[in-house]
Write an enzyme that holds these catalytic residues in place. Structure first.
Site, PDB file in Angstrom:
ATOM      1  N   ASN A 243       0.814  -1.259  -0.090  1.00 35.20           N
ATOM      2  CA  ASN A 243      -0.034   0.186  -0.085  1.00 35.20           C
ATOM      3  C   ASN A 243       0.797   1.101  -0.046  1.00 35.20           C
ATOM      4  O   ASN A 243       1.416   1.723   0.889  1.00 35.20           O
ATOM      5  CB  ASN A 243      -1.040  -0.070   1.344  1.00 35.20           C
ATOM      6  CG  ASN A 243      -1.831   1.313   1.199  1.00 35.20           C
ATOM      7  OD1 ASN A 243      -1.572   2.141   0.440  1.00 35.20           O
ATOM      8  ND2 ASN A 243      -2.785   1.231   2.215  1.00 35.20           N
TER       9      ASN A 243
ATOM     10  N   LYS B 173       3.257   0.839   3.011  1.00 39.98           N
ATOM     11  CA  LYS B 173       2.953  -0.453   4.059  1.00 39.98           C
ATOM     12  C   LYS B 173       2.712  -1.473   3.367  1.00 39.98           C
ATOM     13  O   LYS B 173       2.369  -1.609   2.317  1.00 39.98           O
ATOM     14  CB  LYS B 173       1.478   0.117   4.687  1.00 39.98           C
ATOM     15  CG  LYS B 173       1.532   1.235   5.467  1.00 39.98           C
ATOM     16  CD  LYS B 173       0.145   1.392   6.205  1.00 39.98           C
ATOM     17  CE  LYS B 173      -0.385   2.699   6.326  1.00 39.98           C
ATOM     18  NZ  LYS B 173      -1.694   3.227   6.311  1.00 39.98           N
TER      19      LYS B 173
ATOM     20  N   ARG C 200      -2.308  -1.760  -3.675  1.00 38.55           N
ATOM     21  CA  ARG C 200      -3.689  -0.955  -3.497  1.00 38.55           C
ATOM     22  C   ARG C 200      -3.271   0.171  -4.372  1.00 38.55           C
ATOM     23  O   ARG C 200      -2.276   1.215  -4.333  1.00 38.55           O
ATOM     24  CB  ARG C 200      -3.640  -0.162  -1.890  1.00 38.55           C
ATOM     25  CG  ARG C 200      -4.646   0.832  -1.826  1.00 38.55           C
ATOM     26  CD  ARG C 200      -4.560   1.552  -0.665  1.00 38.55           C
ATOM     27  NE  ARG C 200      -5.702   2.706  -0.714  1.00 38.55           N
ATOM     28  CZ  ARG C 200      -5.264   3.819  -0.159  1.00 38.55           C
ATOM     29  NH1 ARG C 200      -4.138   3.954   0.475  1.00 38.55           N
ATOM     30  NH2 ARG C 200      -6.259   4.653   0.077  1.00 38.55           N
TER      31      ARG C 200
ATOM     32  N   HIS D 248     -12.252   4.579  -0.597  1.00 38.31           N
ATOM     33  CA  HIS D 248     -12.470   3.903   0.440  1.00 38.31           C
ATOM     34  C   HIS D 248     -13.283   2.448   0.088  1.00 38.31           C
ATOM     35  O   HIS D 248     -13.709   1.901   0.831  1.00 38.31           O
ATOM     36  CB  HIS D 248     -13.243   4.235   1.489  1.00 38.31           C
ATOM     37  CG  HIS D 248     -12.435   5.312   2.399  1.00 38.31           C
ATOM     38  ND1 HIS D 248     -13.386   6.384   3.061  1.00 38.31           N
ATOM     39  CD2 HIS D 248     -11.169   5.549   2.707  1.00 38.31           C
ATOM     40  CE1 HIS D 248     -12.495   7.332   3.671  1.00 38.31           C
ATOM     41  NE2 HIS D 248     -11.240   6.729   3.681  1.00 38.31           N
TER      42      HIS D 248
ATOM     43  N   HIS E  60     -17.392   4.351   7.107  1.00 35.29           N
ATOM     44  CA  HIS E  60     -15.950   4.388   7.331  1.00 35.29           C
ATOM     45  C   HIS E  60     -15.795   5.670   8.045  1.00 35.29           C
ATOM     46  O   HIS E  60     -15.513   6.738   7.379  1.00 35.29           O
ATOM     47  CB  HIS E  60     -15.299   4.255   6.084  1.00 35.29           C
ATOM     48  CG  HIS E  60     -13.961   4.112   6.158  1.00 35.29           C
ATOM     49  ND1 HIS E  60     -13.204   2.798   5.778  1.00 35.29           N
ATOM     50  CD2 HIS E  60     -12.781   4.939   6.395  1.00 35.29           C
ATOM     51  CE1 HIS E  60     -11.627   3.060   6.028  1.00 35.29           C
ATOM     52  NE2 HIS E  60     -11.738   4.499   6.429  1.00 35.29           N
TER      53      HIS E  60
ATOM     54  N   GLY F 143     -12.843   7.289   9.728  1.00 29.32           N
ATOM     55  CA  GLY F 143     -11.254   7.108  10.189  1.00 29.32           C
ATOM     56  C   GLY F 143     -10.639   8.319  10.339  1.00 29.32           C
ATOM     57  O   GLY F 143     -11.424   9.384  10.622  1.00 29.32           O
ATOM     58  N   ASN F 144      -9.545   8.748   9.978  1.00 27.33           N
ATOM     59  CA  ASN F 144      -8.991  10.088   9.547  1.00 27.33           C
ATOM     60  C   ASN F 144      -9.923  10.616   8.401  1.00 27.33           C
ATOM     61  O   ASN F 144     -10.234  11.815   8.395  1.00 27.33           O
ATOM     62  CB  ASN F 144      -7.777   9.913   9.216  1.00 27.33           C
ATOM     63  CG  ASN F 144      -6.943  10.619  10.338  1.00 27.33           C
ATOM     64  OD1 ASN F 144      -7.323  11.607  10.823  1.00 27.33           O
ATOM     65  ND2 ASN F 144      -5.778  10.223  10.735  1.00 27.33           N
TER      66      ASN F 144
ATOM     67  N   ARG G 216     -10.234  17.400   6.902  1.00 26.14           N
ATOM     68  CA  ARG G 216     -10.880  18.066   5.816  1.00 26.14           C
ATOM     69  C   ARG G 216     -12.239  18.660   5.987  1.00 26.14           C
ATOM     70  O   ARG G 216     -12.974  17.936   7.087  1.00 26.14           O
ATOM     71  CB  ARG G 216     -11.115  16.746   4.718  1.00 26.14           C
ATOM     72  CG  ARG G 216      -9.929  16.196   4.099  1.00 26.14           C
ATOM     73  CD  ARG G 216     -10.212  15.190   2.977  1.00 26.14           C
ATOM     74  NE  ARG G 216      -9.028  14.486   2.426  1.00 26.14           N
ATOM     75  CZ  ARG G 216      -9.075  13.195   2.487  1.00 26.14           C
ATOM     76  NH1 ARG G 216      -9.983  12.505   2.952  1.00 26.14           N
ATOM     77  NH2 ARG G 216      -7.731  12.515   2.021  1.00 26.14           N
TER      78      ARG G 216
ATOM     79  N   ASP H  69      -7.397  14.365  15.986  1.00 24.36           N
ATOM     80  CA  ASP H  69      -7.693  12.878  16.706  1.00 24.36           C
ATOM     81  C   ASP H  69      -9.056  13.021  17.738  1.00 24.36           C
ATOM     82  O   ASP H  69      -8.884  13.743  18.524  1.00 24.36           O
ATOM     83  CB  ASP H  69      -6.413  12.581  17.329  1.00 24.36           C
ATOM     84  CG  ASP H  69      -6.461  11.185  17.902  1.00 24.36           C
ATOM     85  OD1 ASP H  69      -7.533  10.758  18.437  1.00 24.36           O
ATOM     86  OD2 ASP H  69      -5.521  10.659  17.266  1.00 24.36           O
TER      87      ASP H  69
ATOM     88  N   ARG I 107      -9.868  11.270  19.669  1.00 20.88           N
ATOM     89  CA  ARG I 107      -9.866  10.922  21.424  1.00 20.88           C
ATOM     90  C   ARG I 107      -9.472  12.410  22.065  1.00 20.88           C
ATOM     91  O   ARG I 107      -9.903  12.630  22.924  1.00 20.88           O
ATOM     92  CB  ARG I 107      -8.726  10.013  21.589  1.00 20.88           C
ATOM     93  CG  ARG I 107      -9.012   8.483  21.203  1.00 20.88           C
ATOM     94  CD  ARG I 107      -7.992   7.715  21.067  1.00 20.88           C
ATOM     95  NE  ARG I 107      -7.192   7.944  19.939  1.00 20.88           N
ATOM     96  CZ  ARG I 107      -6.211   7.283  19.436  1.00 20.88           C
ATOM     97  NH1 ARG I 107      -6.002   5.959  19.869  1.00 20.88           N
ATOM     98  NH2 ARG I 107      -5.732   7.589  18.401  1.00 20.88           N
TER      99      ARG I 107
ATOM    100  N   GLY J 278     -11.014   3.581  12.372  1.00 15.88           N
ATOM    101  CA  GLY J 278     -10.743   4.269  13.837  1.00 15.88           C
ATOM    102  C   GLY J 278     -11.711   4.664  14.768  1.00 15.88           C
ATOM    103  O   GLY J 278     -11.969   4.090  15.921  1.00 15.88           O
TER     104      GLY J 278
ATOM    105  N   GLY K  85     -15.069   4.760  13.838  1.00 17.13           N
ATOM    106  CA  GLY K  85     -16.425   3.843  13.714  1.00 17.13           C
ATOM    107  C   GLY K  85     -16.184   2.705  14.598  1.00 17.13           C
ATOM    108  O   GLY K  85     -17.230   2.257  15.327  1.00 17.13           O
TER     109      GLY K  85
ATOM    110  N   GLU L 188      -8.652  -3.771   4.939  1.00 11.03           N
ATOM    111  CA  GLU L 188      -8.334  -3.557   3.607  1.00 11.03           C
ATOM    112  C   GLU L 188      -7.287  -4.509   2.961  1.00 11.03           C
ATOM    113  O   GLU L 188      -7.559  -5.033   1.627  1.00 11.03           O
ATOM    114  CB  GLU L 188      -8.021  -2.041   2.974  1.00 11.03           C
ATOM    115  CG  GLU L 188      -9.247  -1.253   3.249  1.00 11.03           C
ATOM    116  CD  GLU L 188      -8.757  -0.055   3.595  1.00 11.03           C
ATOM    117  OE1 GLU L 188      -8.489   0.554   4.613  1.00 11.03           O
ATOM    118  OE2 GLU L 188      -8.865   1.013   2.809  1.00 11.03           O
TER     119      GLU L 188
END
Ligand code: ADP
Length: 396
Positions: free
Chosen positions: A7, A14, A90, A179, A207, A209-210, A240, A282, A284, A330, A332, A383
Protein backbone atom coordinates in the site's frame (compact mmCIF):
# COMPACT_ATOMS: atom_id res chain seq x y z
CA UNK A 1 -0.26 -19.60 -0.57
CA UNK A 2 1.44 -16.33 0.55
CA UNK A 3 0.39 -12.95 -0.80
CA UNK A 4 2.37 -9.74 -0.34
CA UNK A 5 0.11 -6.69 -0.11
CA UNK A 6 1.69 -3.30 -0.79
CA UNK A 7 0.00 0.00 0.00
CA UNK A 8 2.05 2.90 -1.34
CA UNK A 9 1.20 6.38 -0.09
CA UNK A 10 2.80 9.56 -1.38
CA UNK A 11 5.72 9.20 1.07
CA UNK A 12 5.09 5.82 2.68
CA UNK A 13 4.91 2.14 1.86
CA UNK A 14 2.88 -0.21 4.09
CA UNK A 15 3.02 -3.94 3.57
CA UNK A 16 1.63 -7.21 4.84
CA UNK A 17 2.54 -10.76 4.03
CA UNK A 18 -0.59 -12.87 4.36
CA UNK A 19 -0.91 -16.65 4.42
CA UNK A 20 -4.02 -17.08 2.30
CA UNK A 21 -4.60 -20.68 3.37
CA UNK A 22 -5.39 -19.41 6.87
CA UNK A 23 -5.84 -15.64 6.20
CA UNK A 24 -3.29 -15.05 8.98
CA UNK A 25 -0.83 -12.15 8.77
CA UNK A 26 2.70 -13.59 8.67
CA UNK A 27 4.41 -10.23 9.06
CA UNK A 28 3.86 -6.58 8.29
CA UNK A 29 5.57 -3.23 8.40
CA UNK A 30 5.92 0.21 6.93
CA UNK A 31 8.47 2.54 5.40
CA UNK A 32 7.87 6.17 6.27
CA UNK A 33 9.13 9.53 5.00
CA UNK A 34 10.27 7.87 1.80
CA UNK A 35 12.19 10.37 -0.32
CA UNK A 36 13.41 12.41 2.70
CA UNK A 37 16.60 12.17 4.77
CA UNK A 38 14.47 11.12 7.79
CA UNK A 39 13.20 7.90 6.22
CA UNK A 40 12.87 4.78 8.37
CA UNK A 41 11.46 1.29 8.17
CA UNK A 42 9.46 -0.53 10.86
CA UNK A 43 9.17 -4.25 10.40
CA UNK A 44 7.37 -7.00 12.34
CA UNK A 45 3.85 -7.99 13.36
CA UNK A 46 3.74 -5.18 15.93
CA UNK A 47 5.38 -2.92 13.32
CA UNK A 48 7.98 -1.66 15.78
CA UNK A 49 9.56 -5.00 16.62
CA UNK A 50 12.42 -3.87 14.48
CA UNK A 51 13.12 -0.28 13.43
CA UNK A 52 15.67 0.16 10.66
CA UNK A 53 16.96 3.68 10.00
CA UNK A 54 18.27 3.83 6.48
CA UNK A 55 18.05 6.12 3.49
CA UNK A 56 14.99 5.35 1.37
CA UNK A 57 15.35 7.91 -1.40
CA UNK A 58 12.54 6.44 -3.51
CA UNK A 59 9.68 3.93 -3.51
CA UNK A 60 11.99 1.61 -5.42
CA UNK A 61 14.45 1.71 -2.50
CA UNK A 62 11.55 1.10 -0.10
CA UNK A 63 10.41 -2.02 -2.02
CA UNK A 64 14.02 -3.31 -1.94
CA UNK A 65 14.15 -2.71 1.81
CA UNK A 66 10.84 -4.57 2.29
CA UNK A 67 12.01 -7.62 0.33
CA UNK A 68 15.29 -7.61 2.25
CA UNK A 69 13.44 -7.49 5.59
CA UNK A 70 11.03 -10.26 4.58
CA UNK A 71 13.92 -12.61 3.80
CA UNK A 72 16.35 -11.37 6.47
CA UNK A 73 18.06 -14.31 8.26
CA UNK A 74 17.42 -12.76 11.69
CA UNK A 75 14.06 -10.99 11.58
CA UNK A 76 12.71 -12.15 8.22
CA UNK A 77 9.59 -14.29 7.86
CA UNK A 78 10.45 -16.35 4.77
CA UNK A 79 13.61 -18.02 3.51
CA UNK A 80 13.46 -16.51 0.04
CA UNK A 81 11.14 -14.76 -2.38
CA UNK A 82 9.94 -18.02 -3.93
CA UNK A 83 7.68 -18.26 -0.85
CA UNK A 84 5.64 -15.32 -2.17
CA UNK A 85 3.10 -16.48 -4.73
CA UNK A 86 1.28 -13.26 -5.59
CA UNK A 87 1.44 -9.51 -5.00
CA UNK A 88 -1.47 -7.12 -4.48
CA UNK A 89 -1.16 -3.36 -4.81
CA UNK A 90 -3.57 -0.82 -3.44
CA UNK A 91 -4.13 1.82 -6.12
CA UNK A 92 -6.17 4.87 -5.15
CA UNK A 93 -7.61 5.85 -8.51
CA UNK A 94 -8.82 3.64 -11.31
CA UNK A 95 -10.99 6.35 -12.90
CA UNK A 96 -13.91 4.75 -14.69
CA UNK A 97 -11.69 2.05 -16.22
CA UNK A 98 -11.77 -0.46 -13.39
CA UNK A 99 -14.85 -1.82 -11.65
CA UNK A 100 -12.89 -4.60 -9.95
CA UNK A 101 -9.37 -5.75 -9.14
CA UNK A 102 -7.28 -6.84 -12.13
CA UNK A 103 -4.08 -8.67 -12.95
CA UNK A 104 -1.54 -6.02 -13.90
CA UNK A 105 -0.52 -5.88 -17.55
CA UNK A 106 1.13 -3.12 -19.61
CA UNK A 107 -2.33 -1.86 -20.53
CA UNK A 108 -3.37 -1.70 -16.87
CA UNK A 109 -0.18 0.24 -16.08
CA UNK A 110 -0.98 2.71 -18.87
CA UNK A 111 -4.50 3.24 -17.46
CA UNK A 112 -3.17 3.78 -13.93
CA UNK A 113 -0.73 6.32 -15.36
CA UNK A 114 -3.61 8.07 -17.10
CA UNK A 115 -5.49 8.26 -13.77
CA UNK A 116 -2.48 9.89 -12.08
CA UNK A 117 -3.95 13.22 -13.14
CA UNK A 118 -6.86 12.48 -10.79
CA UNK A 119 -4.65 11.26 -7.89
CA UNK A 120 -1.30 12.99 -8.41
CA UNK A 121 0.17 12.07 -5.01
CA UNK A 122 -0.95 8.46 -4.84
CA UNK A 123 -1.06 6.79 -8.26
CA UNK A 124 2.59 7.50 -9.14
CA UNK A 125 3.66 5.96 -5.80
CA UNK A 126 1.64 2.81 -6.55
CA UNK A 127 3.14 2.67 -10.04
CA UNK A 128 6.64 2.89 -8.60
CA UNK A 129 5.82 -0.10 -6.38
CA UNK A 130 4.40 -2.07 -9.30
CA UNK A 131 7.41 -1.35 -11.48
CA UNK A 132 9.89 -2.22 -8.73
CA UNK A 133 8.16 -5.54 -7.99
CA UNK A 134 8.08 -6.28 -11.72
CA UNK A 135 11.83 -5.77 -11.92
CA UNK A 136 12.74 -7.58 -8.71
CA UNK A 137 10.24 -10.46 -9.02
CA UNK A 138 9.45 -10.74 -12.73
CA UNK A 139 7.80 -14.15 -12.39
CA UNK A 140 5.13 -13.10 -9.87
CA UNK A 141 1.49 -12.30 -10.61
CA UNK A 142 0.71 -8.71 -9.63
CA UNK A 143 -2.82 -7.47 -8.96
CA UNK A 144 -4.15 -3.92 -8.64
CA UNK A 145 -7.05 -3.19 -6.27
CA UNK A 146 -8.59 0.27 -6.66
CA UNK A 147 -10.22 2.45 -3.98
CA UNK A 148 -12.63 3.68 -6.63
CA UNK A 149 -13.60 0.33 -8.21
CA UNK A 150 -16.42 -0.68 -5.86
CA UNK A 151 -18.30 2.56 -6.60
CA UNK A 152 -18.33 2.04 -10.36
CA UNK A 153 -21.73 0.40 -9.90
CA UNK A 154 -23.32 3.76 -8.97
CA UNK A 155 -26.01 4.91 -11.39
CA UNK A 156 -25.53 8.24 -13.24
CA UNK A 157 -27.99 9.97 -10.91
CA UNK A 158 -25.51 9.32 -8.09
CA UNK A 159 -22.24 9.89 -9.92
CA UNK A 160 -22.99 12.84 -12.20
CA UNK A 161 -22.84 16.41 -10.94
CA UNK A 162 -25.42 18.91 -12.15
CA UNK A 163 -22.93 20.50 -14.57
CA UNK A 164 -23.07 20.73 -18.38
CA UNK A 165 -22.03 17.42 -20.02
CA UNK A 166 -18.68 18.64 -21.36
CA UNK A 167 -17.24 18.73 -17.81
CA UNK A 168 -17.96 15.02 -17.50
CA UNK A 169 -17.25 13.98 -21.07
CA UNK A 170 -14.07 15.99 -21.68
CA UNK A 171 -12.75 16.57 -18.19
CA UNK A 172 -13.96 13.40 -16.43
CA UNK A 173 -15.51 15.41 -13.61
CA UNK A 174 -17.89 13.02 -11.85
CA UNK A 175 -18.24 11.35 -8.47
CA UNK A 176 -15.76 8.47 -8.18
CA UNK A 177 -15.93 7.69 -4.46
CA UNK A 178 -13.11 6.24 -2.38
CA UNK A 179 -12.51 3.74 0.48
CA UNK A 180 -14.16 1.20 -1.83
CA UNK A 181 -12.06 -1.74 -0.64
CA UNK A 182 -13.06 -1.04 2.96
CA UNK A 183 -16.77 -0.61 2.17
CA UNK A 184 -16.76 -3.84 0.13
CA UNK A 185 -14.92 -5.77 2.84
CA UNK A 186 -17.23 -4.73 5.68
CA UNK A 187 -20.32 -5.32 3.53
CA UNK A 188 -19.19 -8.89 2.77
CA UNK A 189 -18.30 -9.52 6.41
CA UNK A 190 -21.64 -8.05 7.56
CA UNK A 191 -23.52 -10.51 5.33
CA UNK A 192 -21.50 -13.41 6.77
CA UNK A 193 -22.05 -12.11 10.28
CA UNK A 194 -25.81 -11.75 9.74
CA UNK A 195 -25.89 -15.13 7.95
CA UNK A 196 -27.83 -13.60 5.09
CA UNK A 197 -26.98 -13.44 1.39
CA UNK A 198 -25.33 -10.11 0.53
CA UNK A 199 -27.47 -9.76 -2.58
CA UNK A 200 -30.59 -9.52 -0.40
CA UNK A 201 -29.27 -6.86 1.96
CA UNK A 202 -29.60 -3.10 2.06
CA UNK A 203 -26.61 -1.76 3.98
CA UNK A 204 -25.17 1.60 4.91
CA UNK A 205 -21.46 1.31 5.69
CA UNK A 206 -19.83 4.12 7.68
CA UNK A 207 -16.04 4.29 7.29
CA UNK A 208 -15.07 6.82 9.96
CA UNK A 209 -11.28 7.07 10.20
CA UNK A 210 -9.06 10.05 9.50
CA UNK A 211 -10.81 10.12 6.15
CA UNK A 212 -14.54 9.45 6.38
CA UNK A 213 -17.17 8.24 3.94
CA UNK A 214 -20.59 6.60 3.94
CA UNK A 215 -21.79 4.20 1.25
CA UNK A 216 -25.28 2.98 0.40
CA UNK A 217 -25.05 -0.67 -0.70
CA UNK A 218 -27.95 -2.46 -2.33
CA UNK A 219 -27.51 -6.19 -2.87
CA UNK A 220 -23.72 -5.91 -2.57
CA UNK A 221 -23.45 -3.01 -5.05
CA UNK A 222 -22.50 0.55 -4.14
CA UNK A 223 -25.37 2.81 -5.23
CA UNK A 224 -24.19 6.05 -3.63
CA UNK A 225 -21.24 7.28 -1.62
CA UNK A 226 -20.32 10.51 0.10
CA UNK A 227 -16.83 11.15 -1.31
CA UNK A 228 -16.87 12.56 -4.80
CA UNK A 229 -14.53 13.70 -7.56
CA UNK A 230 -11.93 13.81 -4.77
CA UNK A 231 -11.91 12.55 -1.16
CA UNK A 232 -12.73 16.09 0.00
CA UNK A 233 -16.47 15.85 -0.59
CA UNK A 234 -18.97 14.56 1.93
CA UNK A 235 -18.47 14.12 5.65
CA UNK A 236 -16.45 16.26 7.99
CA UNK A 237 -13.15 14.41 8.56
CA UNK A 238 -10.00 14.64 10.68
CA UNK A 239 -8.58 17.59 8.75
CA UNK A 240 -10.92 17.90 5.73
CA UNK A 241 -13.94 20.15 5.71
CA UNK A 242 -16.13 17.76 3.72
CA UNK A 243 -18.91 19.40 1.68
CA UNK A 244 -19.28 23.14 1.92
CA UNK A 245 -21.14 25.59 -0.29
CA UNK A 246 -18.88 25.70 -3.40
CA UNK A 247 -19.43 29.46 -3.59
CA UNK A 248 -17.36 29.78 -0.40
CA UNK A 249 -14.34 28.96 -2.60
CA UNK A 250 -15.21 31.85 -4.93
CA UNK A 251 -15.59 34.14 -1.94
CA UNK A 252 -12.18 33.08 -0.57
CA UNK A 253 -10.63 33.95 -3.93
CA UNK A 254 -12.49 37.17 -4.62
CA UNK A 255 -12.80 38.67 -1.17
CA UNK A 256 -9.89 37.19 0.78
CA UNK A 257 -7.42 37.00 -2.12
CA UNK A 258 -6.53 33.38 -1.38
CA UNK A 259 -4.93 31.26 -4.09
CA UNK A 260 -5.62 27.62 -4.94
CA UNK A 261 -2.72 26.29 -2.83
CA UNK A 262 -3.97 28.19 0.23
CA UNK A 263 -7.55 27.06 -0.30
CA UNK A 264 -6.41 23.46 -0.88
CA UNK A 265 -4.48 23.53 2.40
CA UNK A 266 -7.41 25.11 4.26
CA UNK A 267 -9.98 22.56 3.07
CA UNK A 268 -7.79 19.43 3.12
CA UNK A 269 -5.41 19.96 6.02
CA UNK A 270 -6.64 22.72 8.31
CA UNK A 271 -10.37 22.06 8.60
CA UNK A 272 -12.51 19.20 9.92
CA UNK A 273 -12.06 18.16 13.55
CA UNK A 274 -8.72 19.98 13.66
CA UNK A 275 -10.01 23.24 12.21
CA UNK A 276 -13.24 23.46 14.19
CA UNK A 277 -11.80 22.28 17.53
CA UNK A 278 -8.65 24.36 17.04
CA UNK A 279 -6.85 21.58 18.87
CA UNK A 280 -6.49 18.18 17.16
CA UNK A 281 -7.57 15.98 14.26
CA UNK A 282 -7.69 13.01 16.63
CA UNK A 283 -11.15 12.07 17.87
CA UNK A 284 -9.82 11.05 21.30
CA UNK A 285 -8.20 14.46 21.88
CA UNK A 286 -11.28 16.32 20.67
CA UNK A 287 -13.53 14.24 22.92
CA UNK A 288 -11.24 14.87 25.92
CA UNK A 289 -11.17 18.60 25.20
CA UNK A 290 -14.98 18.69 24.89
CA UNK A 291 -15.33 16.82 28.19
CA UNK A 292 -13.01 19.38 29.78
CA UNK A 293 -15.42 22.12 28.70
CA UNK A 294 -13.85 23.35 25.45
CA UNK A 295 -16.75 24.78 23.42
CA UNK A 296 -14.95 24.58 20.05
CA UNK A 297 -14.24 20.89 20.61
CA UNK A 298 -17.87 20.27 21.59
CA UNK A 299 -19.03 22.04 18.42
CA UNK A 300 -16.63 19.90 16.34
CA UNK A 301 -18.27 16.74 17.69
CA UNK A 302 -21.76 18.15 16.95
CA UNK A 303 -20.83 19.02 13.37
CA UNK A 304 -19.19 15.63 12.82
CA UNK A 305 -22.22 13.67 14.02
CA UNK A 306 -24.62 15.93 12.14
CA UNK A 307 -22.79 15.33 8.84
CA UNK A 308 -22.95 11.55 9.31
CA UNK A 309 -26.66 11.80 10.14
CA UNK A 310 -27.26 13.90 7.04
CA UNK A 311 -25.90 11.18 4.73
CA UNK A 312 -27.38 8.35 6.77
CA UNK A 313 -30.86 9.80 6.38
CA UNK A 314 -30.33 10.43 2.69
CA UNK A 315 -29.18 6.84 2.09
CA UNK A 316 -32.06 5.26 4.01
CA UNK A 317 -34.36 6.97 1.51
CA UNK A 318 -32.13 6.26 -1.51
CA UNK A 319 -32.17 2.56 -0.60
CA UNK A 320 -35.87 2.52 0.31
CA UNK A 321 -35.02 1.18 3.78
CA UNK A 322 -32.02 -0.37 5.44
CA UNK A 323 -31.32 -3.77 7.01
CA UNK A 324 -28.08 -2.87 8.75
CA UNK A 325 -25.85 0.11 9.48
CA UNK A 326 -22.19 -0.88 9.76
CA UNK A 327 -19.51 1.17 11.54
CA UNK A 328 -15.83 0.72 10.73
CA UNK A 329 -12.32 2.34 10.86
CA UNK A 330 -10.69 4.12 13.82
CA UNK A 331 -13.65 6.21 15.00
CA UNK A 332 -16.35 3.84 13.74
CA UNK A 333 -14.81 0.83 15.49
CA UNK A 334 -13.69 2.50 18.71
CA UNK A 335 -15.77 5.55 19.55
CA UNK A 336 -18.88 4.37 21.38
CA UNK A 337 -19.60 8.02 22.25
CA UNK A 338 -19.65 9.10 18.62
CA UNK A 339 -21.80 6.13 17.53
CA UNK A 340 -24.25 7.01 20.27
CA UNK A 341 -24.25 10.70 19.35
CA UNK A 342 -25.03 9.82 15.74
CA UNK A 343 -27.81 7.32 16.43
CA UNK A 344 -29.56 8.82 19.46
CA UNK A 345 -33.20 9.70 18.83
CA UNK A 346 -33.73 7.38 15.86
CA UNK A 347 -35.84 4.83 17.77
CA UNK A 348 -38.92 6.01 15.84
CA UNK A 349 -37.19 4.84 12.66
CA UNK A 350 -36.49 1.40 14.13
CA UNK A 351 -32.83 2.12 14.94
CA UNK A 352 -32.18 1.31 18.61
CA UNK A 353 -28.68 1.09 20.10
CA UNK A 354 -28.09 -1.13 23.11
CA UNK A 355 -26.01 1.01 25.49
CA UNK A 356 -24.13 -1.92 27.02
CA UNK A 357 -23.32 -3.59 23.69
CA UNK A 358 -22.28 -0.23 22.26
CA UNK A 359 -19.87 0.37 25.15
CA UNK A 360 -18.33 -3.13 24.98
CA UNK A 361 -15.19 -3.69 22.94
CA UNK A 362 -14.31 -6.55 20.61
CA UNK A 363 -14.26 -7.62 16.98
CA UNK A 364 -17.30 -8.05 14.74
CA UNK A 365 -20.38 -7.42 16.85
CA UNK A 366 -23.98 -6.24 17.05
CA UNK A 367 -24.54 -3.05 19.02
CA UNK A 368 -28.28 -2.62 18.41
CA UNK A 369 -30.88 -3.99 20.81
CA UNK A 370 -32.71 -7.22 20.04
CA UNK A 371 -35.90 -5.33 19.19
CA UNK A 372 -34.15 -2.88 16.83
CA UNK A 373 -35.67 -3.24 13.36
CA UNK A 374 -32.39 -2.10 11.80
CA UNK A 375 -29.29 -3.99 12.92
CA UNK A 376 -26.35 -1.84 13.89
CA UNK A 377 -22.97 -3.59 13.59
CA UNK A 378 -19.31 -2.84 14.21
CA UNK A 379 -17.09 -4.63 11.70
CA UNK A 380 -13.32 -3.90 11.88
CA UNK A 381 -12.09 -3.11 8.40
CA UNK A 382 -9.24 -5.04 6.79
CA UNK A 383 -8.37 -3.63 3.38
CA UNK A 384 -5.17 -5.69 3.13
CA UNK A 385 -7.07 -8.94 3.57
CA UNK A 386 -9.60 -7.87 0.94
CA UNK A 387 -6.73 -7.17 -1.48
CA UNK A 388 -5.10 -10.53 -0.67
CA UNK A 389 -8.44 -12.28 -1.25
CA UNK A 390 -8.69 -10.61 -4.65
CA UNK A 391 -5.16 -11.77 -5.53
CA UNK A 392 -6.03 -15.33 -4.54
CA UNK A 393 -9.27 -15.26 -6.53
CA UNK A 394 -7.57 -13.83 -9.64
CA UNK A 395 -4.72 -16.34 -9.42
CA UNK A 396 -7.23 -19.16 -9.61
P1 ADP B 1 -6.78 6.27 8.87
O1 ADP B 1 -7.88 6.84 8.04
O2 ADP B 1 -5.55 7.14 8.92
O3 ADP B 1 -6.48 4.80 8.59
P2 ADP B 1 -7.95 5.33 11.32
O4 ADP B 1 -8.97 4.46 10.71
O5 ADP B 1 -6.87 4.69 12.12
O6 ADP B 1 -7.33 6.36 10.33
O7 ADP B 1 -8.75 6.33 12.28
C1 ADP B 1 -8.11 7.34 12.99
C2 ADP B 1 -9.14 7.99 13.92
O8 ADP B 1 -9.67 6.99 14.81
C3 ADP B 1 -8.57 9.10 14.79
O9 ADP B 1 -9.45 10.21 14.80
C4 ADP B 1 -8.56 8.46 16.16
O10 ADP B 1 -8.76 9.41 17.17
C5 ADP B 1 -9.74 7.55 16.09
N1 ADP B 1 -9.67 6.55 17.17
C6 ADP B 1 -8.80 5.52 17.29
N2 ADP B 1 -9.02 4.87 18.46
C7 ADP B 1 -10.03 5.49 19.08
C8 ADP B 1 -10.71 5.32 20.32
N3 ADP B 1 -10.39 4.34 21.16
N4 ADP B 1 -11.73 6.17 20.63
C9 ADP B 1 -12.06 7.16 19.78
N5 ADP B 1 -11.46 7.39 18.60
C10 ADP B 1 -10.45 6.58 18.26
Amino acid sequence: MNVLVLNAGSSSLKYQLVDMDTEEVITRGLCERVGTPLSFHKHGVDSDECVIHRPLPSHHAAVLAVLEALTHPEYGAIADLSEIQGIGHRVVHGGDYFAESVIITDEVIARIEECSQLAPLHNPAALAGIQSCGELMPDKVQVATFDTAFHQSMPPRAYRYALPPEYYEQHRIRRYGFHGTSHRYVAEQAALFLQRPLDELKLITCHLGNGCSLTAIDGGRSVDTSMGFTPLEGLMMGTRSGSIDPAIVLYLIDELGMDTAEIGALLNRLSGLLGVSQSSNDMRDVRDAAEAGNADAALALELYAHAVLHYLGSYVFALGGVDAIVFTAGVGENSADMRQKILTGLEGLGICLDAERNAARGGERTISSDDSQVKVLVIPTNEELMIARDVKALMR
